[in-house]
Structures are given as structure tokens and as C-alpha cells.
Design an enzyme around this catalytic site. Structure first.
Site, PDB file in Angstrom:
ATOM      1  N   THR A 347      -5.070   1.863  -3.199  1.00  0.00           N
ATOM      2  CA  THR A 347      -3.801   1.271  -3.306  1.00  0.00           C
ATOM      3  C   THR A 347      -3.303   0.115  -3.790  1.00  0.00           C
ATOM      4  O   THR A 347      -4.784  -1.105  -4.478  1.00  0.00           O
ATOM      5  CB  THR A 347      -3.996   1.006  -1.367  1.00  0.00           C
ATOM      6  OG1 THR A 347      -5.228   0.507  -1.181  1.00  0.00           O
ATOM      7  CG2 THR A 347      -3.837   2.475  -0.653  1.00  0.00           C
ATOM      8  N   ASP A 348      -3.031  -0.353  -3.360  1.00  0.00           N
ATOM      9  CA  ASP A 348      -2.073  -1.464  -3.711  1.00  0.00           C
ATOM     10  C   ASP A 348      -2.368  -2.960  -3.000  1.00  0.00           C
ATOM     11  O   ASP A 348      -1.951  -4.278  -2.938  1.00  0.00           O
ATOM     12  CB  ASP A 348      -0.506  -1.581  -4.300  1.00  0.00           C
ATOM     13  CG  ASP A 348      -0.198  -1.082  -4.978  1.00  0.00           C
ATOM     14  OD1 ASP A 348      -0.982   0.082  -6.154  1.00  0.00           O
ATOM     15  OD2 ASP A 348       0.843  -0.082  -4.630  1.00  0.00           O
ATOM     16  N   SER A 373      -2.771  -8.712  -0.535  1.00  0.00           N
ATOM     17  CA  SER A 373      -1.458  -7.500  -1.166  1.00  0.00           C
ATOM     18  C   SER A 373      -1.112  -7.837  -2.132  1.00  0.00           C
ATOM     19  O   SER A 373      -1.093  -9.313  -3.176  1.00  0.00           O
ATOM     20  CB  SER A 373       0.452  -7.947  -0.364  1.00  0.00           C
ATOM     21  OG  SER A 373       1.045  -7.731  -1.505  1.00  0.00           O
ATOM     22  N   ARG A 374      -1.659  -7.485  -3.129  1.00  0.00           N
ATOM     23  CA  ARG A 374      -1.856  -7.520  -4.479  1.00  0.00           C
ATOM     24  C   ARG A 374      -0.243  -7.002  -5.239  1.00  0.00           C
ATOM     25  O   ARG A 374      -0.544  -7.163  -6.555  1.00  0.00           O
ATOM     26  CB  ARG A 374      -2.135  -6.064  -5.309  1.00  0.00           C
ATOM     27  CG  ARG A 374      -4.098  -6.303  -5.140  1.00  0.00           C
ATOM     28  CD  ARG A 374      -4.469  -5.340  -5.915  1.00  0.00           C
ATOM     29  NE  ARG A 374      -6.571  -5.128  -5.192  1.00  0.00           N
ATOM     30  CZ  ARG A 374      -6.125  -4.210  -4.722  1.00  0.00           C
ATOM     31  NH1 ARG A 374      -5.939  -2.663  -4.091  1.00  0.00           N
ATOM     32  NH2 ARG A 374      -7.419  -3.947  -3.791  1.00  0.00           N
ATOM     33  N   VAL A 375       0.874  -6.897  -4.635  1.00  0.00           N
ATOM     34  CA  VAL A 375       2.315  -7.295  -4.762  1.00  0.00           C
ATOM     35  C   VAL A 375       2.440  -8.566  -4.956  1.00  0.00           C
ATOM     36  O   VAL A 375       3.024  -9.291  -5.467  1.00  0.00           O
ATOM     37  CB  VAL A 375       3.197  -6.613  -4.777  1.00  0.00           C
ATOM     38  CG1 VAL A 375       4.533  -6.662  -4.223  1.00  0.00           C
ATOM     39  CG2 VAL A 375       2.640  -4.705  -4.935  1.00  0.00           C
TER      40      VAL A 375
END
Length: 513
Positions: A347-348, A373-375
């Protein structure tokens, strides 16, 4: 005249092939053994992995199954129905098809099983469209970066762990820490997108839960008018393991129908730990070798091929998106176990819900230390990014200071101020269940907290202050709020207007108390 045997053989073979094509002869096999949701079948030499099989049953209704194992003399299959109606020696027909489920707008508002059959007693579903359950995810060239926010309505998530449309964000924690509540809040919050923005259709997949729990979720969604844009796919704990295994893929296929038509979709898989357990059961029954924690070696692929299907498509492909919120249950907070680490790596980012915080009354019980959160800020409106940029670091520092302060040491004024501000921010980020908040209200609320307007407000009155403040911005200071809605970003002039409006409200609040 000399007879040419090879020519005669060729002609006879062609005639037989033509005869078979005319008859549409299908391959038929025989059940050798059956039980616990799986069957071993002989006589299907040409069957392919994943092919759909039709099993004869005692009541005459065929029961569908799927090829799982290809062995030397037999085929191992999983059964998507009541295996007690199938007996040894009964016939099995290869269909040449892959498993498909019905899709389309007719499914919205319905509760279905993983094969798309209605469970809500509201009659058949009128749709002619179907989609393959297990497909290859779109490639990199078909995707574009995640830029638009998927608002959850949960202050702590939208400010610190933002989720974008097309992202995969894991919700992880022990049982009874509010994982499902976060997912349901997010679904309910999409009601606002249907009123003001491009709509987000929601798919809630319940795997291995009690039927009463699923009924409670459906009732909550119905009360909040969220069933109009939601499909609930249920494979309860009472259902056979094959249905629990296939349910997330079925839900994903139903969502992909909207995505490929240029729409936006949110898929909640609640939860994938139980899907992994169902898959382990099937694999062990079919004599696949067990690996770590007795899971088969391909259990990583089980989840990766599902979650890779979450994407934001290129504009020339319609620009649709599918956002995945998988849920994983940990045992005693062990995020380093096999399945949790697998899904974290796919997951991101993850939202970690901590039991200690939950029982201390901090709800949602999000641990900002290991939630990520990698966004990131790409999936936030500019105003939120400007206000909440340092919020995660400030809260993490507060947690450390709080632990230090419990030792009873003397604290200097600056440290005490930081502790007071942190305590009020924690209080401000608390939120009741099933009451998602508009992102503009979140910005106003967090602005008041981070700029110090709550520092001298009694801790027990923080929620009251916030409620009054938001009412003030919807009535007296309505023009300022509308300007923020229009701009979605803070400039010096708007910042001053918001600060003045908050100061005016605070004077009235202090005088009134």
C-alpha cells in the site's frame, strides 16, 4: 491406384474436428472427492487454471466452481456454493469461461454475495453487464499521478494522513479499535461529493464478519443516506472459504466498471486478514505446501494483485479512479507479523489505530507516529496544506513531552506552553463516530488550534468552542467562509479575515462563560 494413408488420416481428423465444432462438445469430468469447499475432479485434461466449472448437484441446480490446482491426473477446484449437495461420481462440466460478476448502476443500494446474487430480499438485480473478477491491473503507462483529495471527513486523517483518489491506504490495528468506523465515515462523507463535486461511488466488501455486524453497517449507511451510491458485498463468517477468498476481487470488479466509465470509486476491503485465512484454508486442503505461519507462498500475490488494481487512469482513458482502503487486523499490536508487513509493503501508507489511545478516549485512535501517507500534500487542498503542514510533527513532539512530563520534573514555560497547545490539539482532533466534517470546517477548526486561539480555553470546553466557532462561520462570518470555499487557499488578506472572525467569536465565547 496406391492408397495414401496419411491423406486419409488427415481427412478423418478434419471431419472429426468439424463434427465436434458443430456439436459444441464440452469436456465432462467426474468428482473423485468433495468436502470443505473443495473438490478433486478427474477427466478434465484440458481444463485451465482459473476456469469456471459447473458441478451437477442433488437438486439439479448446477453449482459453480473454479479450477485452482492443475495436477498430473486430476484437477483441484474450489466451490462457490453448498458442497454438501455434490456427491462423489457426479458430473463436472468445463465451461471455458472465467468467473464474472454482474456490474452497473442497478447494483447501487444493494447487498449482494461475491457472485452478485442479492442478499437483501429486494428481488433480482436487472443488469446485463458483467466483468471478469480476476484481471491484470492497468500498467504504468495507463496511469497518472494521484493529485486530487479523497476527503474522509475525519479531521485527523484529512489534515495529517491525506488520501488521494487512486491511492491505496491501509487501515490497521487490533480488533475493536475503530477500523470499520473510519471506513464507514469515509463512505458517508462521499455524500457531499455527490452534492458538490464529481461523485465517488463506494463498494464495501465485508469478509468473514458476523451477518449481524454487516446488517448493522448497512443500517448505518442507510440512515445516513449513503446506500444510494454504495454496493455492499458480503461473504460472512458462515459462508464457505471460497466465497470469502473471492469477495474482494468481486467488489473490485464492480468498482472497475465505474472507473473505466470515467467515474471515481472507493473500495473498502474489511478485512483482508480474514481473506488470507480463507485462502490458507483452501491452499492447505488442496495440499499446497505451507510456508511462514502456514500461509502458502503466494499469499503476497493474493493481496498485491487485488490492491494493484487501485489506480488513477490517464485522462484519455476517462480519468476515472479506484481508491482502495484495505483493513488488516493485528494481534496485540504486532504490525511486524506476516500479513501486516505484506500489505504495508503493497500500500501507499497506513493509518494505525492504537488500543491505548482508543481506551484513553482519543477517538479516532490514530497513532501519528507510525501512520503515514506516501502521497502526502499532493492529495490536499492548498488551504489544508498551509495550515496542517507541521501538525504531525507537533503532535509527535507533544507525545514525547507528555511521557517526559509524567516523570514529575519541573517544566520551563516554553515546554509547558507546548504541552498545553498539544493537549488542546488532541482534544480538537477528537471526533464522534459517523459525523464526518466538511474540509472547509476542518481548515477553520485547525487554524484556530495551530494559531493558539485555544491555548487558554478550558480543555473540557474545546469541543463546545469548536462547535460555536463553526456556527459563527456559517452565520455572522459567512462571507469569510464563502471566500475560503472559493479560493481553497490562504493569502495574507484571507488569513487576517479568518483570524479577526475567530478573535471576535472568542471574545463573545469568553464573555458568555
Amino acid at each position: 491406384m496406391k492408397i495414401k494413408t496419411d491423406e486419409i488420416t488427415t481427412v478423418i481428423k478434419q471431419e472429426i474436428a468439424q463434427y465436434q465444432a458443430d456439436l459444441e462438445v464440452s469436456e465432462v469430468g467426474k468428482v473423485l472427492e468433495v468436502g470443505d469447499g473443495i473438490a478433486r475432479v478427474s477427466g478434465l485434461g484440458n481444463a485451465m487454471a482459473g476456469e469456471l466449472l459447473a458441478f451437477d448437484s442433488e437438486d439439479g441446480e448446477p453449482i459453480m466452481g473454479q479450477v485452482f490446482n492443475l495436477e498430473e491426473d486430476t484437477v483441484g477446484a474450489v466451490l462457490f456454493g453448498d458442497y454438501l449437495k455434490i456427491k462423489e461420481g457426479m458430473g463436472v462440466r468445463a465451461t471455458g469461461d472465467l468467473l464474472s460478476v454482474p456490474v452497473g448502476e442497478a447494483m447501487l443500494g444493494r447487498v449482494v454475495d461475491p457472485l452478485g446474487r442479492p442478499l437483501d430480499g429486494r428481488g433480482p438485480i436487472e443488469t446485463n453487464e458483467t466483468r471478469k473478477v480476476d484481471i491484470i491491473a492497468p500498467g504504468i503507462a495507463e496511469r497518472q499521478p494521484v493529485k486530487k483529495a479523497l476527503q474522509t471527513g475525519v479531521k485527523a486523517i484529512d489534515s495529517m494522513i491525506p488520501i488521494g483518489r487512486g491511492q491505496r491506504e491501509l487501515i490497521i490495528g487490533d480488533r475493536k479499535t475503530g477500523k470499520t468506523a473510519v471506513a464507514i465515515d469515509t463512505i458517508i462523507n462521499q455524500r457531499y461529493t455527490h452534492e458538490t463535486d464529481t461523485p465517488v461511488y463506494c463498494i464495501y466488501v465485508a469478509v468473514g464478519q458476523k451477518e449481524s455486524t454487516v446488517a448493522g453497517v448497512v443500517e448505518t449507511l442507510r440512515k445516513n443516506n449513503a446506500m444510494d451510491y454504495t454496493i455492499v458485498v458480503s461473504a460472512s463468517a458462515a459462508d464457505p472459504a471460497p466465497l470469502q477468498y473471492v469477495a474482494p476481487y468481486a467488489g473490485c470488479a464492480m468498482g472497475e466498471h465505474f472507473m473505466w466509465n470515467g467515474k471515481h470509486v472507493l473500495c473498502v476491503y474489511d478485512d483482508l486478514s480474514k481473506q488470507a485465512v480463507a485462502y490458507r484454508q483452501l491452499s492447505l486442503l488442496l495440499r499446497r505446501p505451507p510456508g511462514r505461519e502456514a500461509y502458502p507462498g503466494d499469499v503476497f500475490y493474493l493481496h498485491s494483485r487485488l490492491l494493484e488494481r487501485a489506480t488513477k487512469l490517464r485522462d484519455d482513458l476517462g480519468g476515472g479512479s479506484l481508491t482502495a482502503l484495505p483493513v488488516i487486523e493485528t494481534q496485540e499490536g504486532d504490525v511486524s507479523a506476516y500479513i501486516p508487513t505484506n500489505v504495508i509493503s503493497i500500500t501507499d501508507g497506513q493509518i494505525y489505530l492504537e488500543p491505548e489511545l482508543f481506551f484513553a478516549g482519543v477517538r479516532p485512535a490514530i497513532n501519528v507516529g507510525i501512520s503515514v501517507s506516501r502521497v502526502g500534500g499532493n492529495a490536499q487542498i492548498k488551504a489544508m496544506k498551509q495550515i496542517a503542514g507541521t501538525l504531525r510533527l507537533d503532535l509527535a513532539a507533544f507525545r514525547e513531552l507528555e511521557a517526559f512530563a509524567q516523570l514529575g520534573t519541573e517544566l520551563d514555560k516554553a515546554t509547558q506552553r507546548q504541552l498545553d497547545r498539544g493537549a488542546r490539539m488532541v482534544e480538537l482532533l477528537k471526533q464522534p463516530q459517523y459525523v464526518p466534517m466538511d474540509v472547509i470546517d476542518q481548515v477553520i477548526s485547525i487554524f484556530a488550534g495551530t494559531k493558539g486561539y485555544l491555548d487558554d480555553v478550558d480543555l473540557k470546553r474545546v469541543a463546545e468552542f469548536e462547535k460555536g466557532l463553526l456556527d459563527h462561520f456559517r452565520t455572522t462570518a459567512k462571507a469569510v467562509r464563502e471566500e475560503l470555499v472559493t479560493k481553497q487557499a490562504l493569502d495574507d488578506e484571507l488569513t487576517d479575515k479568518i483570524a479577526t472572525a475567530i478573535a471576535d467569536f472568542k471574545k463573545a465565547f469568553t464573555a458568555g462563560s
